[in-house]
Design a protein around this motif. Sequence first.
Motif, PDB file in Angstrom:
ATOM      1  N   CYS A 200      42.968  33.066  35.018  1.00  0.00           N
ATOM      2  CA  CYS A 200      42.174  33.709  36.069  1.00  0.00           C
ATOM      3  C   CYS A 200      40.737  33.923  35.600  1.00  0.00           C
ATOM      4  O   CYS A 200      39.781  33.719  36.361  1.00  0.00           O
ATOM      5  N   ALA A 201      40.574  34.329  34.353  1.00  0.00           N
ATOM      6  CA  ALA A 201      39.232  34.534  33.811  1.00  0.00           C
ATOM      7  C   ALA A 201      38.455  33.232  33.761  1.00  0.00           C
ATOM      8  O   ALA A 201      37.219  33.225  33.850  1.00  0.00           O
TER       9      ALA A 201
ATOM     10  N   LEU B 216      42.023  34.942  41.711  1.00  0.00           N
ATOM     11  CA  LEU B 216      42.083  36.300  41.192  1.00  0.00           C
ATOM     12  C   LEU B 216      41.096  36.451  40.050  1.00  0.00           C
ATOM     13  O   LEU B 216      40.875  35.519  39.275  1.00  0.00           O
ATOM     14  N   ARG B 217      40.516  37.622  39.941  1.00  0.00           N
ATOM     15  CA  ARG B 217      39.571  37.893  38.855  1.00  0.00           C
ATOM     16  C   ARG B 217      40.060  39.097  38.051  1.00  0.00           C
ATOM     17  O   ARG B 217      40.427  40.120  38.633  1.00  0.00           O
ATOM     18  N   PRO B 218      40.075  39.009  36.736  1.00  0.00           N
ATOM     19  CA  PRO B 218      40.389  40.200  35.946  1.00  0.00           C
ATOM     20  C   PRO B 218      39.376  41.299  36.215  1.00  0.00           C
ATOM     21  O   PRO B 218      38.193  41.037  36.463  1.00  0.00           O
ATOM     22  N   HIS B 219      39.839  42.519  36.165  1.00  0.00           N
ATOM     23  CA  HIS B 219      38.948  43.673  36.317  1.00  0.00           C
ATOM     24  C   HIS B 219      37.936  43.672  35.167  1.00  0.00           C
ATOM     25  O   HIS B 219      38.277  43.285  34.045  1.00  0.00           O
ATOM     26  N   PRO B 220      36.682  44.091  35.409  1.00  0.00           N
ATOM     27  CA  PRO B 220      35.690  44.098  34.326  1.00  0.00           C
ATOM     28  C   PRO B 220      36.115  44.891  33.098  1.00  0.00           C
ATOM     29  O   PRO B 220      35.667  44.598  31.980  1.00  0.00           O
TER      30      PRO B 220
ATOM     31  N   LEU C  41      45.145  30.682  41.903  1.00  0.00           N
ATOM     32  CA  LEU C  41      46.397  31.350  41.559  1.00  0.00           C
ATOM     33  C   LEU C  41      47.526  30.362  41.280  1.00  0.00           C
ATOM     34  O   LEU C  41      48.302  30.556  40.340  1.00  0.00           O
ATOM     35  N   GLU C  42      47.641  29.304  42.061  1.00  0.00           N
ATOM     36  CA  GLU C  42      48.737  28.353  41.845  1.00  0.00           C
ATOM     37  C   GLU C  42      48.663  27.731  40.450  1.00  0.00           C
ATOM     38  O   GLU C  42      49.663  27.643  39.739  1.00  0.00           O
ATOM     39  N   ALA C  43      47.463  27.314  40.048  1.00  0.00           N
ATOM     40  CA  ALA C  43      47.304  26.707  38.725  1.00  0.00           C
ATOM     41  C   ALA C  43      47.520  27.738  37.626  1.00  0.00           C
ATOM     42  O   ALA C  43      48.139  27.446  36.594  1.00  0.00           O
ATOM     43  N   ALA C  44      46.999  28.960  37.831  1.00  0.00           N
ATOM     44  CA  ALA C  44      47.164  30.021  36.836  1.00  0.00           C
ATOM     45  C   ALA C  44      48.632  30.383  36.677  1.00  0.00           C
ATOM     46  O   ALA C  44      49.122  30.584  35.557  1.00  0.00           O
ATOM     47  N   ALA C  45      49.350  30.465  37.803  1.00  0.00           N
ATOM     48  CA  ALA C  45      50.777  30.793  37.751  1.00  0.00           C
ATOM     49  C   ALA C  45      51.565  29.686  37.062  1.00  0.00           C
ATOM     50  O   ALA C  45      52.503  29.960  36.298  1.00  0.00           O
ATOM     51  N   THR C  46      51.190  28.447  37.303  1.00  0.00           N
ATOM     52  CA  THR C  46      51.871  27.325  36.651  1.00  0.00           C
ATOM     53  C   THR C  46      51.702  27.403  35.143  1.00  0.00           C
ATOM     54  O   THR C  46      52.660  27.168  34.381  1.00  0.00           O
TER      55      THR C  46
END
Length: 267
Positions: free
Chosen positions: A216-217, A151-155, A222-227
């Motif tokens: 995410c940035a 996932l990427r944050p919106h600009p 996603l799995e690592a970011a969610a963890t």
Amino acid sequence: MRLSTFQDGFSAALWARDVGEAAAAHAPWIAALQAQPGFAVYRNTVLQACIDALQASYPTVCQLVGENWFRAAAAVYARAEPPDHGALVEYGAGFADFLAGFAPAAGLPYLGAVARLDRCWTECHLAADAPALNRTGWARQDARALAALHLRPHPAARWAWCADHPAYRLWQHHREGLPWGDSLPWVGDGGLLARPQAAVAWCALPLAGCVLLDACAAGEPLEAAATRALTADPGTDFTQLLGTLLDAGALAVLRPDRPPTSPAETP
């Protein structure tokens, strides 16, 4: 005289009270320029323009401390950190850090964090346009591939967490003109600002949301970011958190390409 020499000397004359004996010996025209009454008027005009730009970019801070205090602090900042770009709408990126270490603001320890949210608004407003990922787009994703999804944050998304002070609630109440009620719970909080369409919008964001967006940035799947997010706040309802980010327009439309390239890998 080389153009760069003139520009450096003019800048020194514009921002320095005294260019020093060594500089004056090598460039006596700098001292002569400073001595001209008309140049003093020009210097003051430039300083006032910087102060005006800071006041326009940090309205919440100005409301909290009052116009006179704000403009005095802005003058100190402007003299120490003159603009390096002609577009003053972008000026003041370091103002929040300046306030956090500004001695006269020692009794307002939340001021720097509130200023960062004002800066988030400016950056959202100036950011590039881009489509945002919504719930419909998310629902089309293959559930089996979600763990590896990047996932990427919106600009135009910006977020901030303040562990020690309710910076977002202070900022929100001033921005929206909300009544304060009987009391404000003095606990840390976070805020999310985004501009998926024409106007900047904002909402509260828990610590897990800030950690998730940070990950995410940084390009984590996603799995690592969610963890990371759930480790920061184990009680988080991750489905609800993801819905908040989608509804706010904080995530960019997914692209069927490889993960974002780090700056070091960019050719």
